[in-house]
Design a protein around this motif. Structure first.
Motif, short mmCIF file in Angstrom:
data_model
loop_
_atom_site.label_atom_id
_atom_site.label_comp_id
_atom_site.label_asym_id
_atom_site.label_seq_id
_atom_site.Cartn_x
_atom_site.Cartn_y
_atom_site.Cartn_z
N ASP A 11 0.84 -1.21 0.00
CA ASP A 11 0.00 0.00 0.00
C ASP A 11 0.86 1.25 0.00
O ASP A 11 0.53 2.26 -0.64
N LEU A 12 1.98 1.19 0.74
CA LEU A 12 2.91 2.32 0.81
C LEU A 12 3.46 2.64 -0.58
O LEU A 12 3.50 3.80 -1.00
N ILE A 13 3.85 1.58 -1.31
CA ILE A 13 4.39 1.77 -2.67
C ILE A 13 3.28 2.23 -3.62
O ILE A 13 3.50 3.11 -4.46
N PHE A 70 -4.93 5.01 -0.90
CA PHE A 70 -5.24 3.60 -1.17
C PHE A 70 -5.00 2.79 0.10
O PHE A 70 -4.03 3.00 0.81
N LYS A 71 -5.91 1.87 0.38
CA LYS A 71 -5.74 0.99 1.54
C LYS A 71 -6.38 -0.36 1.23
O LYS A 71 -7.52 -0.43 0.77
N THR A 72 -5.63 -1.42 1.47
CA THR A 72 -6.14 -2.76 1.23
C THR A 72 -7.15 -3.14 2.30
O THR A 72 -6.87 -3.03 3.50
N ASN A 128 -3.24 12.01 0.35
CA ASN A 128 -2.16 11.07 0.04
C ASN A 128 -0.87 11.87 -0.11
O ASN A 128 -0.40 12.14 -1.22
N ALA A 129 -0.30 12.26 1.05
CA ALA A 129 0.88 13.15 1.05
C ALA A 129 2.07 12.51 0.35
O ALA A 129 2.81 13.20 -0.37
N LEU A 130 2.25 11.21 0.53
CA LEU A 130 3.40 10.53 -0.06
C LEU A 130 3.36 10.58 -1.59
O LEU A 130 4.36 10.88 -2.25
N GLY A 131 2.18 10.34 -2.16
CA GLY A 131 2.02 10.40 -3.62
C GLY A 131 2.25 11.80 -4.16
O GLY A 131 2.92 11.97 -5.19
N LEU A 132 1.75 12.80 -3.44
CA LEU A 132 1.93 14.19 -3.88
C LEU A 132 3.39 14.61 -3.77
O LEU A 132 3.88 15.39 -4.60
N VAL A 133 4.08 14.11 -2.74
CA VAL A 133 5.51 14.42 -2.57
C VAL A 133 6.32 13.85 -3.73
O VAL A 133 7.16 14.54 -4.32
N VAL A 134 6.06 12.59 -4.08
CA VAL A 134 6.78 11.94 -5.18
C VAL A 134 6.51 12.68 -6.50
O VAL A 134 7.44 12.97 -7.27
N PHE A 135 5.24 13.01 -6.76
CA PHE A 135 4.89 13.72 -7.99
C PHE A 135 5.55 15.11 -8.03
O PHE A 135 6.10 15.52 -9.05
N ILE A 165 8.07 5.24 8.71
CA ILE A 165 8.11 5.94 7.42
C ILE A 165 6.73 5.90 6.76
O ILE A 165 6.29 6.85 6.13
N GLY A 166 6.04 4.78 6.95
CA GLY A 166 4.70 4.63 6.36
C GLY A 166 3.61 5.33 7.13
O GLY A 166 2.48 5.43 6.66
N ALA A 167 3.92 5.81 8.36
CA ALA A 167 2.90 6.48 9.18
C ALA A 167 2.63 7.87 8.62
O ALA A 167 3.51 8.71 8.58
#
Length: 543
Positions: A172-174, A190-192, A243-250, A439-441
């Motif tokens: 989910d993190l990836i 996204f969450k399983t 989804n902060a992680l996705g926005l950071v990567v983008f 890191i995933g939190a």
């Protein structure tokens, strides 16, 4: 005798020098105190008005909260009472999304790929180092103090825990790093999820027995040939939240591309620069409301919390252990790291962060505190904007020192409560999973409780026992968020110091490119050495 000893004259001279130094400093301090005027006091109060208001708001919030507990307010009344605090949270969260995107894009675009790469490596090394140190502190403290002595039979349980598989959480993190829809990433992650499904399991048939059963009873034969099996199956789902992680990567990728486009990307760079500046001005307006909001956030939480009687001896010792661990990391380790690397006074730097730290304490969210952290670092501590715009959004998303320390400590506490002796290998497993899970939190309130499930599952501890520590989690969550924000901020200071040469070189390059742009008078054309050499001197006369 003194000559025979050999060390006495040296010691005496050292003592004299020390005493002279103390006298000089005392005289300087006296002169400074005597020279203070009313205007100096007024200017100091005006400069630090926000900080003073915020600190006073925290004190008043605690007093107001405890004084209102005797009135036994209903849940509805508590919600109405906490409404001004809820407004502050909503205001800050409103600014987080545009701030993360605009600051990262402008921060990365302002650096060349080589400089941003070096800065990124330094930031990641700092994040990993401090997280590992935090985990080790948590493990050492909980093993020494041993707060889980006794049994869990008399301990108070609270809340429910959602089961998570470590493999699915990692995937989910990836998945969240690459959102398929950027608009959806602004409000969903996204969450399983898991649901029960029935499967047919074919049973290998024996010819003689099957023929006999068909002759005797056809329906019975069909039942023996096929059997239904129930299984929990992972299915795609989502939870509300940025989804902060996705926005950071983008944003990092987008910033790198804009930076490589040079003049062609200037229009986009200017747009995100203006957006970032506008957001920071909105932050300056919200800061006037922040003390009032923090007052009601803290007071409302104190009024809402359960009766203190449910916190038994073990839970009280656990709370003290977490506080000691966080204090060691925040007061000793992080300032020492800052001093050893930059050779500057860490307490002056931390003094400029008071408002951000108090906001973190009140909001319990490192993402919601991000606008205030930007303001403190850039305006009070004078950290380069190119560093803060890159380091802070990434840090608020992946750097969770306090959460990592808490997760490792809480896992070993639950093992102690269950009289479960952990071997060295299991402690190493806890330290690795706590580092990875932190890191995933996400930077949202009480996200650490979700990732705690992964840590406990890794060493076979009962996940239901997380309910034993939920009673005090609202308080500890605020402390570890404050530690997270301090870690991010000190990281920005350290990365700026280590990247100072690259930043100076970039400034020199930018200065040259501005001169070239003015000479060329073609803002969207790439500047090359060939065109410079071909350009005759009459280009200057035309200016």
């Amino acid at each position: 005798m003194t000559k025979g000893n050999g060390e006495d004259p040296k010691n005496g001279s050292r003592m004299e020098r020390f005493q002279q130094g103390v006298r000089k400093r005392t005289l300087l301090a006296k002169k400074k105190v005597q020279s203070i005027t009313k205007d100096d006091v007024k200017s100091y109060l005006l400069r630090n008005a926000f900080v003073l208001f915020t600190v006073v708001a925290v004190i008043l919030g605690v007093i107001l909260g405890f004084s209102l507990r005797s009135y036994k307010m209903s849940y509805r009344e508590v919600k109405y009472f906490s409404f001004p605090g809820e407004l502050l949270m909503r205001m800050l969260q409103m600014l987080v999304l545009p701030l993360i995107v605009s600051s990262l894009v402008t921060g990365i675009a302002a650096l060349d790929s080589k400089a941003s790469g070096k800065m990124g490596v330094r930031a990641v090394v700092y994040y990993m180092s401090t997280t590992i140190i935090a985990v080790l502190i948590g493990i050492i403290i909980v093993v020494i103090i041993h707060p889980g002595k006794g049994t869990k039979e008399n301990m108070h349980r609270e809340g429910k825990i959602v089961q998570v598989t470590a493999a699915d959480a990692f995937l989910d993190l990836i998945r969240n790093m690459f959102p398929p829809n950027l608009v959806e990433a602004c409000f969903k992650q996204f969450k399983t999820n898991y649901e029960k499904r029935m499967f047919k399991v074919d049973i290998p048939s024996n010819d003689t027995s099957t023929v006999a059963s068909i002759i005797s009873n056809v329906s019975a034969a069909m039942e023996t040939l096929t059997q239904m099996k129930e299984e929990m199956v992972p299915v795609p789902g989502s939870v509300n939240g940025v989804n902060a992680l996705g926005l950071v990567v983008f944003s990092i990728s987008f910033g790198l591309v804009i930076g490589s486009m040079k003049e062609q990307g200037q229009a986009l760079k200017d747009f995100f620069d203006s957006l970032n500046e506008a957001i920071m001005r909105l932050v300056a307006l919200i800061m006037w409301y922040a003390p009032l909001g923090i007052l009601f956030l803290i007071a409302g939480k104190i009024v809402e919390m359960e009766d203190m009687g449910v916190i038994g001896g073990q839970l009280a010792m656990y709370t003290v252990t977490v506080i000691i661990g966080l204090l060691i990391h925040a007061v000793i380790v992080l300032p020492l790291l800052y001093f050893l690397i930059t050779r500057k006074n860490p307490w002056v730097f931390i003094g400029g962060l008071i408002q951000a730290l108090v906001t973190a304490l009140g909001t319990s969210s490192s993402s919601a505190t991000l606008p205030v952290t930007f303001k403190c670092l850039e305006e009070i501590n004078g950290v380069d904007k190119r560093v803060t715009r890159f380091v802070l959004p990434v840090g608020a998303t992946i750097n969770m020192d306090g959460t990592a320390l808490y997760e490792a400590l809480a896992a070993i506490f639950i093992a102690q409560v269950n009289n479960f002796d952990l071997n060295f290998g299991q402690i190493i497993t806890i330290s690795i999973t706590a580092t990875a899970a932190s890191i995933g939190a996400a930077g949202i309130p009480q996200a650490g409780l979700v990732t705690m499930v992964i840590v406990l599952t890794s060493v076979g501890l009962p996940t239901d026992d997380i309910t034993l520590i939920i009673a005090v989690d609202w308080f500890l969550d605020r402390l570890r968020t404050t530690t997270n924000v301090l870690g991010d901020s000190i990281g920005a200071g350290i990365v700026e110091h280590l990247s100072r040469h690259e930043l100076k070189n970039r400034d020199a390059e930018m200065g040259n490119s501005v001169i070239e742009e003015n000479e060329m008078k073609k803002p969207y054309q790439l500047i090359s050495q060939e065109s410079e050499s071909e350009k005759p001197l009459d280009s200057e006369t035309k200016m």
